[in-house]
Design an enzyme around this catalytic site. Structure first.
Site, PDB file in Angstrom:
ATOM      1  CG  HIS A 149      84.564  12.831 -40.577  1.00  0.00           C
ATOM      2  ND1 HIS A 149      85.621  13.605 -40.202  1.00  0.00           N
ATOM      3  CD2 HIS A 149      83.851  13.584 -41.464  1.00  0.00           C
ATOM      4  CE1 HIS A 149      85.556  14.776 -40.813  1.00  0.00           C
ATOM      5  NE2 HIS A 149      84.489  14.789 -41.587  1.00  0.00           N
TER       6      HIS A 149
HETATM    7  C1  BDR Z   1      80.868  13.736 -38.093  1.00  0.00           C
HETATM    8  O1  BDR Z   1      79.721  14.557 -38.339  1.00  0.00           O
HETATM    9  C2  BDR Z   1      78.955  14.020 -39.389  1.00  0.00           C
HETATM   10  O2  BDR Z   1      78.732  14.960 -40.376  1.00  0.00           O
HETATM   11  C3  BDR Z   1      79.698  12.820 -39.925  1.00  0.00           C
HETATM   12  O3  BDR Z   1      78.790  11.772 -40.218  1.00  0.00           O
HETATM   13  C4  BDR Z   1      80.644  12.437 -38.821  1.00  0.00           C
HETATM   14  O4  BDR Z   1      80.060  11.499 -37.933  1.00  0.00           O
HETATM   15  C5  BDR Z   1      82.112  14.488 -38.525  1.00  0.00           C
HETATM   16  O5  BDR Z   1      82.219  15.695 -37.826  1.00  0.00           O
END
Ligand code: BDR
Ligand code: CA
Length: 312
Positions: free
Chosen positions: A240
């Site tokens: 992500h």
């Molecule tokens: C986001 O939530 C966190 O777990 C990750 O670092 C990312 O920024 C994804 O939903």
């Protein structure tokens, strides 16, 4: 010419890899790193960010700024599903850093943004609490920011915390709503695209076998692959935050669509959800561009190349 960037993060395995990508990219000049509560507590996120900067060989006097400990509206931090491991970096234990920790992340961000109007990209990889505080306390920064790149939201796909909400927005919906409402030049990198950016197990294994510092990032990715499999999910680590960092380098990685978007604050099933006007029925001007699809191959190659090249 390098591109000045401020990073707000909550490391977090994919935040850690995003830090490696930004510091490993000669095209970027990282002006500041601010930690925020999110995947882990503020204290843990700050300690992790400091230790990661040590691992990346960032000069010892480059501080980490501590930001928000909890959501804009008050109350407790929303704990993340522990896919990042108890300490936030999987099973990887980094030496405790003695790097300076500065308070008031938001005031520091404002100073940097206002000193270079129109130039600075703010890359937000965690809950948007600090960005909301920035816009409230220093409203001139809204126009002065060159660009706001946000990893967050699930625009036309299901969420990853609830059916409708993505973690960074769910953790602080009031902040996300304020930022979407007041921000300009927003590039939202939502689950719609990040779920398509997955490091597979063979790549994680190859990186984990490399010497430090690449090896530590590989070990974190491998750990995330194991966690996913243990939870009955597809094998691989979803990148992500690194995809959002890659967008700072090259926006043409994604196809973009301008929409009017808001964040639901009240719904029992939909708190933190993005409500996007795909058909233009609201009559309001679009306020964000969101990444709709991957437009160009190359993200995973660039990521692995830059991780491999760390410390070279
Ligand atoms: C986001 O939530 C966190 O777990 C990750 O670092 C990312 O920024 C994804 O939903
Ligand atoms: Ca994050």
């Amino acid at each position: 010419m390098t591109l000045p960037v401020i990073i707000s993060c909550d490391p977090g395995i994919d935040d850690a890899v995003a830090l490696a990508l930004t510091f490993g990219s000669p095209e970027l000049e990282v002006l500041a790193v601010a930690a925020t509560a999110g995947n882990v507590s503020l204290e843990q996120a700050t300690a992790n960010a400091a230790a990661l900067l040590d691992l990346l060989g960032v000069p010892a006097d480059f501080p980490v700024h501590a930001g928000a400990a909890g959501p804009l509206a008050g109350g407790e931090r929303v704990p993340d599903e522990p896919v990042h491991g108890a300490g936030g970096l999987g099973g990887v234990k980094l030496p405790v850093s003695v790097r300076p920790i500065e308070s008031d992340a938001v005031a520091h961000m404002a100073e940097l943004i206002l000193a270079r109007p129109g130039e600075v990209t703010l890359l937000a990889l965690g809950p948007l609490t600090d960005v909301a505080h920035l816009f409230e306390r220093f409203p001139d920064t809204i126009a002065a920011l060159g660009r706001l790149v946000v990893m967050g939201g699930a625009v036309f796909v299901q969420g990853n915390v609830t059916l409708s909400a993505e973690f960074n927005f769910y953790a602080d919906p009031e902040a996300a709503a304020l930022v979407l409402e007041r921000g300009r030049r927003i590039r939202l990198v939502p689950l719609d695209v990040t779920r398509k950016a997955v490091v597979d197990r063979p790549t994680a294994e190859r990186l984990a076998a490399l010497p430090s510092p690449a090896g530590e990032f590989g070990a974190m990715l491998l750990d995330m692959c194991n966690t996913m499999v243990a939870r009955g999910r597809p094998d691989g680590a979803v990148m992500h935050d690194p995809l959002a960092a890659a967008v700072v380098l090259d926006e043409s990685l994604l196809s973009w669509e301008a929409v009017t978007a808001t964040v639901e604050l009240d719904g029992t099933l939909t708190r933190g959800a993005v409500v996007a006007d795909a058909r233009g029925v609201s009559g309001r001007e679009p306020n964000i561009r969101y990444g709709r699809d991957i437009a160009a191959a190359g993200f995973l190659t660039t990521l692995t190349e830059r991780l491999t090249g760390l410390g070279a």
